[in-house]
Design a protein around this motif. Structure first.
Motif, PDB file in Angstrom:
ATOM      1  N   PRO A 286     -11.138   6.956 -11.244  1.00 46.94           N
ATOM      2  CA  PRO A 286     -10.258   7.658 -12.180  1.00 46.94           C
ATOM      3  C   PRO A 286      -8.914   8.104 -11.620  1.00 46.94           C
ATOM      4  CG  PRO A 286     -12.506   8.346 -12.521  1.00 46.94           C
ATOM      5  CD  PRO A 286     -12.510   7.464 -11.312  1.00 46.94           C
ATOM      6  N   PHE A 287      -8.897   8.707 -10.417  1.00 51.26           N
ATOM      7  CA  PHE A 287      -7.624   9.195  -9.896  1.00 51.26           C
ATOM      8  C   PHE A 287      -6.718   8.054  -9.462  1.00 51.26           C
ATOM      9  CE2 PHE A 287     -10.606   9.171  -6.358  1.00 51.26           C
ATOM     10  CZ  PHE A 287      -9.889   8.607  -5.327  1.00 51.26           C
ATOM     11  N   LYS A 288      -7.317   6.891  -9.135  1.00 52.15           N
ATOM     12  CA  LYS A 288      -6.516   5.704  -8.835  1.00 52.15           C
ATOM     13  C   LYS A 288      -6.009   5.067 -10.130  1.00 52.15           C
ATOM     14  CE  LYS A 288      -6.863   5.081  -4.289  1.00 52.15           C
ATOM     15  NZ  LYS A 288      -5.680   4.985  -3.405  1.00 52.15           N
ATOM     16  N   MET A 289      -6.886   5.010 -11.124  1.00 50.98           N
ATOM     17  CA  MET A 289      -6.509   4.452 -12.419  1.00 50.98           C
ATOM     18  C   MET A 289      -5.340   5.221 -13.027  1.00 50.98           C
ATOM     19  SD  MET A 289      -8.746   4.220 -15.932  1.00 50.98           S
ATOM     20  CE  MET A 289     -10.109   3.319 -15.201  1.00 50.98           C
ATOM     21  N   ALA A 290      -5.341   6.544 -12.837  1.00 54.61           N
ATOM     22  CA  ALA A 290      -4.276   7.378 -13.386  1.00 54.61           C
ATOM     23  C   ALA A 290      -2.921   7.017 -12.801  1.00 54.61           C
ATOM     24  CB  ALA A 290      -4.578   8.857 -13.120  1.00 54.61           C
ATOM     25  N   HIS A 291      -2.923   6.398 -11.609  1.00 49.63           N
ATOM     26  CA  HIS A 291      -1.677   5.955 -10.979  1.00 49.63           C
ATOM     27  C   HIS A 291      -1.364   4.510 -11.336  1.00 49.63           C
ATOM     28  CE1 HIS A 291       0.760   4.135  -7.766  1.00 49.63           C
ATOM     29  NE2 HIS A 291       1.372   5.302  -7.750  1.00 49.63           N
ATOM     30  N   VAL A 292      -2.371   3.651 -11.238  1.00 50.98           N
ATOM     31  CA  VAL A 292      -2.167   2.219 -11.449  1.00 50.98           C
ATOM     32  C   VAL A 292      -1.846   1.901 -12.911  1.00 50.98           C
ATOM     33  CG1 VAL A 292      -3.301  -0.035 -11.365  1.00 50.98           C
ATOM     34  CG2 VAL A 292      -3.638   1.601  -9.516  1.00 50.98           C
TER      35      VAL A 292
ATOM     36  N   ARG B 255      -2.564  14.157 -13.747  1.00 50.17           N
ATOM     37  CA  ARG B 255      -3.225  13.571 -14.923  1.00 50.17           C
ATOM     38  C   ARG B 255      -4.743  13.667 -14.770  1.00 50.17           C
ATOM     39  NH1 ARG B 255       0.378   8.810 -13.928  1.00 50.17           N
ATOM     40  NH2 ARG B 255       2.206   9.019 -15.284  1.00 50.17           N
ATOM     41  N   PHE B 256      -5.209  13.256 -13.604  1.00 48.33           N
ATOM     42  CA  PHE B 256      -6.649  13.241 -13.325  1.00 48.33           C
ATOM     43  C   PHE B 256      -7.242  14.645 -13.428  1.00 48.33           C
ATOM     44  CE2 PHE B 256      -9.804  13.881  -9.871  1.00 48.33           C
ATOM     45  CZ  PHE B 256     -10.862  13.199 -10.443  1.00 48.33           C
ATOM     46  N   LYS B 257      -6.602  15.630 -12.790  1.00 49.36           N
ATOM     47  CA  LYS B 257      -7.111  17.004 -12.794  1.00 49.36           C
ATOM     48  C   LYS B 257      -7.108  17.600 -14.201  1.00 49.36           C
ATOM     49  CE  LYS B 257      -4.381  18.786  -9.695  1.00 49.36           C
ATOM     50  NZ  LYS B 257      -3.803  19.785  -8.754  1.00 49.36           N
TER      51      LYS B 257
ATOM     52  N   ALA C 118       0.812  -1.210   0.000  1.00 49.88           N
ATOM     53  CA  ALA C 118       0.000   0.000   0.000  1.00 49.88           C
ATOM     54  C   ALA C 118       0.845   1.259   0.000  1.00 49.88           C
ATOM     55  CB  ALA C 118      -0.926  -0.003   1.215  1.00 49.88           C
ATOM     56  N   LEU C 119       2.133   1.084   0.211  1.00 48.80           N
ATOM     57  CA  LEU C 119       3.025   2.247   0.213  1.00 48.80           C
ATOM     58  C   LEU C 119       3.346   2.638  -1.224  1.00 48.80           C
ATOM     59  CD1 LEU C 119       5.484   1.169   3.048  1.00 48.80           C
ATOM     60  CD2 LEU C 119       3.783   2.962   3.160  1.00 48.80           C
ATOM     61  N   LEU C 120       2.684   3.659  -1.708  1.00 50.97           N
ATOM     62  CA  LEU C 120       2.882   4.101  -3.075  1.00 50.97           C
ATOM     63  C   LEU C 120       3.869   5.253  -3.097  1.00 50.97           C
ATOM     64  CD1 LEU C 120      -0.851   4.135  -4.160  1.00 50.97           C
ATOM     65  CD2 LEU C 120       0.812   2.329  -4.502  1.00 50.97           C
ATOM     66  N   HIS C 121       4.639   5.325  -4.175  1.00 52.47           N
ATOM     67  CA  HIS C 121       5.622   6.391  -4.281  1.00 52.47           C
ATOM     68  C   HIS C 121       4.905   7.739  -4.363  1.00 52.47           C
ATOM     69  CE1 HIS C 121       8.847   3.565  -4.701  1.00 52.47           C
ATOM     70  NE2 HIS C 121       8.241   2.969  -5.703  1.00 52.47           N
ATOM     71  N   HIS C 122       5.341   8.671  -3.521  1.00 51.51           N
ATOM     72  CA  HIS C 122       4.681   9.969  -3.425  1.00 51.51           C
ATOM     73  C   HIS C 122       4.706  10.709  -4.764  1.00 51.51           C
ATOM     74  CE1 HIS C 122       3.277  13.715  -1.752  1.00 51.51           C
ATOM     75  NE2 HIS C 122       4.361  14.339  -2.160  1.00 51.51           N
ATOM     76  N   GLN C 123       5.838  10.720  -5.432  1.00 49.31           N
ATOM     77  CA  GLN C 123       5.941  11.446  -6.697  1.00 49.31           C
ATOM     78  C   GLN C 123       5.007  10.876  -7.749  1.00 49.31           C
ATOM     79  OE1 GLN C 123      10.108  11.345  -7.726  1.00 49.31           O
ATOM     80  NE2 GLN C 123      10.553  13.190  -6.528  1.00 49.31           N
ATOM     81  N   GLU C 124       4.849   9.559  -7.771  1.00 44.97           N
ATOM     82  CA  GLU C 124       3.949   8.932  -8.733  1.00 44.97           C
ATOM     83  C   GLU C 124       2.499   9.295  -8.429  1.00 44.97           C
ATOM     84  OE1 GLU C 124       4.671   4.787  -8.724  1.00 44.97           O
ATOM     85  OE2 GLU C 124       6.653   4.937  -9.661  1.00 44.97           O
ATOM     86  N   GLU C 125       2.168   9.374  -7.145  1.00 44.87           N
ATOM     87  CA  GLU C 125       0.809   9.748  -6.760  1.00 44.87           C
ATOM     88  C   GLU C 125       0.503  11.187  -7.171  1.00 44.87           C
ATOM     89  OE1 GLU C 125       0.719   8.759  -2.497  1.00 44.87           O
ATOM     90  OE2 GLU C 125      -0.901   7.392  -3.000  1.00 44.87           O
TER      91      GLU C 125
END
Length: 246
Positions: free
Chosen positions: A108-114, A33-35, A20-27
């Motif tokens: 959408p905002f999760k998809m933009a990361h995954v 992207r989402f915005k 669950a620890l996602l890279h901050h820069q990627e998030e």
């Protein structure tokens, strides 16, 4: 290189199974992207060089607004049936889970990361409002979870996971050290029994120190969880008060 040439469906499964620890820069980039997509602050242009055998473009360049500047990314183009197949496969897989928490990866905002690749293809085919696009893509699916509020992971929760991971790593190191000492002790005891005793004593002291450090980390982890629970209760109470006032 084009974004994520791997199987787009597997990108969601890996994210669900991973840490669950996602890279901050990627998030942060995923949020941009989402915005940009939602605000329509993007431009797309098919590649002139990357072409399929039928002459259609196999890659697309997207240019989107990030603050006061612009960022460019290239992604591999998917046809509408391919995107629909990915989304349907993800829906079917995640519905099998007891709590269906991984379903939120389709937000959408999760998809933009995954999977930026799937995200930009959704935008290219169905427009910047990816939530509306998903409902248009698979109208028979229950998309109510898109409107559900997901609990934000606090800094303490992230730190809590980091501490737990560190504790597990220390335990593994301790096990490796114990096995190494046992092998060394068995060889020393045959030559010098007194040396074996001294080595065992030193090893026990080191092991006790590691164990104490693990206990401290686990204790801090428990405290962090308790504090996080209290914070969540306070937030819920404040929200209820605001709703009553309205």
């Amino acid at each position: 290189t084009a974004l994520h040439r791997e199987d787009p469906t597997m990108a969601f499964f890996k994210a669900a199974a991973g840490s669950a620890l996602l890279h901050h820069q990627e998030e942060v980039l995923a949020n941009e992207r989402f915005k940009a997509a939602l605000a329509g602050s993007y431009e797309m242009r098919d590649s002139d060089s990357a072409r399929r055998s039928d002459g259609s473009s196999s890659e697309c360049l997207v240019r989107f607004k990030v603050g006061r500047s612009w960022k460019e990314e290239t992604f591999e183009v998917l046809a509408l049936p391919e995107v629909r197949g990915v989304v349907q496969a993800v829906l079917e897989k995640f519905r099998e889970e007891p709590d269906e928490t991984s379903m939120h990866l389709l937000k959408p905002f999760k998809m933009a990361h995954v999977s930026p690749r799937v995200f930009w293809n959704m935008v290219k085919l169905l427009g910047g409002d990816v939530s509306a696009g998903l409902q248009q893509l698979v109208p028979s699916a229950d998309w109510s979870f898109l409107e559900e509020r997901e609990k934000r992971r606090s800094d303490k929760a992230v730190e809590n996971e980091r501490q737990a991971a560190e504790a597990r790593k220390l335990k593994e190191q301790r096990a490796d050290q114990r096995r190494a000492k046992q092998r060394k002790a068995s060889g020393t005891s045959a030559k010098d029994p007194s040396g074996s005793v001294e080595a065992a004593t030193a090893g026990e002291a080191q092991e006790a120190a590691v164990e104490q450090e693990i206990e401290e980390l686990e204790e801090q982890s428990v405290v962090a969880e308790e504090e996080e629970g209290e914070d969540e209760e306070e937030e819920e109470e404040e929200e209820e008060e605001e709703e009553e006032e309205e």
